[in-house]
Design a protein around this motif. Structure first.
Motif, short mmCIF file in Angstrom:
data_model
loop_
_atom_site.label_atom_id
_atom_site.label_comp_id
_atom_site.label_asym_id
_atom_site.label_seq_id
_atom_site.Cartn_x
_atom_site.Cartn_y
_atom_site.Cartn_z
N MET A 75 -18.13 -30.37 12.47
CA MET A 75 -18.43 -31.77 12.15
C MET A 75 -18.15 -32.08 10.69
N GLU A 101 -13.45 -40.75 17.78
CA GLU A 101 -14.42 -40.62 18.88
C GLU A 101 -14.94 -39.20 18.97
N HIS A 103 -15.29 -37.14 16.68
CA HIS A 103 -16.21 -36.87 15.58
C HIS A 103 -17.49 -37.68 15.70
N GLY A 104 -17.56 -38.47 16.74
CA GLY A 104 -18.79 -39.21 16.97
C GLY A 104 -19.02 -40.36 15.99
N GLU A 106 -19.46 -44.03 14.95
CA GLU A 106 -19.95 -45.17 15.72
C GLU A 106 -18.83 -46.16 16.01
N HIS A 150 -13.37 -38.85 9.31
CA HIS A 150 -14.83 -38.82 9.44
C HIS A 150 -15.50 -38.56 8.10
N ASN B 2 -20.25 -36.31 26.27
CA ASN B 2 -19.43 -37.31 25.63
C ASN B 2 -18.05 -36.76 25.26
N GLN B 3 -18.04 -35.56 24.70
CA GLN B 3 -16.78 -34.96 24.29
C GLN B 3 -15.87 -34.72 25.50
#
Lengths: 309, 243
Positions: A75, A101, A103-104, A106, A150, B2-3
């Motif tokens: 991450m 996405e 890497h999450g 928002e 990210h 999700n991944q």
């Protein structure tokens, strides 16, 4: 976020690609990883980014071990792999969105981040093209954009400027330097000038082992040890000048470069400088000093010396 | 989760972008449609009964060949282009990667099967149809597809050459599809039972016939899990020293 590499060894069959390597990179530091091809640079970087796990030893990124929690480390790292692999069938924008996405990031921020990356990496004109249609330089920019999207604390760049033209190289170097002020950057290269221009510290690796560690200045001093001056003197008898130079007590060896131009190479004793004494000698004898140039040992020479056997 | 979904979505998009998905869907509908309606022997009109048996019979073989063609690139291509390193250094575990790939093809198969629902609607308007048998037929086809996708991904992870992956998937697949049940017939006792149990065709047939037994479901799920674990294990193997 620090990177701490502790005694890692990675074997491929019988060969040790990385052999008991330890080093640290501190926050706000740009470390240049230098070495000939096949020295173990990429393998070390793959270990830091949790793609390969070392046979022995441990790596901690921000205090987290790669053996305990690789997902957390991933991450926090932005990684540009060596050959810059990309999903070439995707348009640039879609590709960056995909990475964002993963890497999450928002959803509400994704668009802004992508726009920012497109700006920073100069992809404005190419953003709707498929990656397969881009030239090597632009692909490299996409690779950088995906590594930075990210806003990672740690940046690992494996040969970031290959395939770029000189203007782009300068831009990318500036970008790396800017990022490196707050973040931890580890970049590899086999181009010495690049590492010298970009990095705070240089690590030279050869055959899986670290052979030198320090700033460019440190390394030069270490390899040089003694001062070498190129001295040009006119109006004097060649032999007299030669003798007078040899008579200076800080001078170790005097060698002549050309007899006609009366230029000499003056090597001082370890840790001593003879510049003032050479000047004073000329003044005392009424000679005309045409040249007094310190010869710097080039990093290239150090590199060659350390990595050649 | 999700991944897994993000990876599956990307994969599915790339299938539709590259036309491969359309070609596969059209070919699938063409084959099954031809043999269900037009072939002459064994089609709906020849049987003169409202049943989907002809369709499931063809789907069984069509999918057996189509699925390896879809799965062959999944891991092999990422290996050869180096994107495997890219994706696995993102916050994605090996397991999520493999499952995402699995999900993408399963969705593609589901889309193809949804597009065959008009067959069902048409046939059911011709005469009285056993609705239960149709739904278990679809269930059996989905379960069988899942098993072959999983085998295909495992085969794809073994090589960085897509053709090798394709042939390998067919080679492994043919045992489950045909050979185990054939060999089982020439053995009696335990060995025969074991071989028969390993055969996808016998489990498929029992589901399609309308008997949904938990044993069959467990069989298919075990194949899926085994295949995916196998593929994950192959990926993890990059870390072993003698590699």
């Amino acid at each position: 976020m620090d990177i701490v590499v502790e005694n890692i060894t990675k074997r491929y069959g019988q060969q040790r690609a990385v052999d008991n390597v330890s080093f640290q990179v501190k926050t706000g530091e740009i470390l240049g990883f230098l070495g000939p091809n096949g020295a173990g640079k990429s393998t070390t970087m793959k270990a830091i980014t949790c793609y390969l796990s070392p046979n022995e030893g441990d790596i901690k990124v921000g205090g987290v071990s790669i053996h305990d929690n690789p997902e957390t480390i991933k991450m926090n790292i932005g990684y540009l792999p060596e050959s810059n692999p990309l999903y070439t069938d995707m348009p640039v924008i879609d590709y960056l969105k995909f990475i964002a996405e993963l890497h999450g990031i928002e959803k509400s921020k994704t668009k802004d981040r992508i726009r920012e990356m497109v700006d920073i990496c100069g992809l404005e004109g190419e953003k709707h093209k498929k990656i397969a249609e881009l030239s090597k330089g632009y692909r490299q920019r996409v690779g950088l954009a995906q590594a930075l999207i990210h806003d990672p604390q740690v940046l690992v760049l494996d040969e970031p400027t290959t395939g770029l033209d000189p203007n782009q190289i300068i831009e990318i170097r500036e970008l790396i330097r800017k990022i490196g002020k707050e973040k931890t950057v580890l970049l590899s290269s086999h181009i010495l000038a690049e590492v010298e221009a970009t990095c705070d510290r240089i690590l030279i690796i050869n055959k899986g082992k670290i052979v030198a560690d320090g700033t460019a200045g440190d390394l030069r001093k270490k390899a040089q040890g003694r001062e070498i001056l190129k001295v040009g003197i006119e109006n004097g008898n060649f032999n007299e000048v030669f003798k007078a130079l040899q008579g200076i007590n800080t001078v170790e060896i005097v060698d002549f470069i050309s007899k006609s131009g009366n230029t000499f190479e003056v090597q001082s004793k370890v840790g001593e400088s003879s510049k003032r004494a050479v000047f004073q000698t000329c003044v005392d004898n009424g000679w005309f000093l045409t040249e007094l140039t310190p010869t710097e040992t080039k990093l290239e020479d150090i590199f060659r010396e350390l990595t050649a056997n | 989760m999700n991944q897994i979904w993000i990876i599956a979505k990307r994969e599915l998009n790339s299938f539709f972008d590259s036309l491969l998905a359309y070609i596969m869907i059209i070919a699938f509908l063409g084959f099954t449609g031809f043999f269900t309606w037009l072939y002459g022997r064994g089609d709906v009109f020849f049987r003169a009964e409202a049943s989907m048996d002809a369709f499931f019979g063809v789907a069984y073989w069509t999918l057996f060949f189509f699925i390896p063609a879809l799965t062959m690139k999944l891991v092999a291509e990422e290996k050869s282009s180096g994107t495997l390193e890219l994706i696995l250094t993102k916050p994605v575990s090996d397991w999520q990667f493999v499952s995402g790939k699995f999900l993408s093809i399963l969705l593609l198969i589901l889309i193809s099967l949804v597009l065959t629902l008009p067959y069902y609607i048409t046939i059911s308007s011709i005469g009285p149809i056993d609705h239960g048998a149709v739904w278990t037929g679809y269930l059996g086809t989905i379960l069988m597809s899942a098993a072959y996708i999983s085998i295909g991904i495992f085969a794809s992870s073994l090589s960085s050459n897509q053709i090798v992956s394709f042939l390998l998937a067919l080679f492994i697949g043919i045992f489950f599809h045909l050979l185990f049940s054939m060999i089982a017939q020439s053995f009696s006792g335990l060995l025969g039972d074991v071989l028969d149990w390993l055969s996808i065709s016998s489990h498929y047939q029992s589901v399609v016939r309308g008997v949904v037994d938990s044993k069959d479901i467990i069989f298919f799920i075990s194949i899926v899990v085994l295949g995916l674990f196998g593929a994950e294990a192959v990926l993890v193997r990059r870390n072993l020293s003698d590699n």
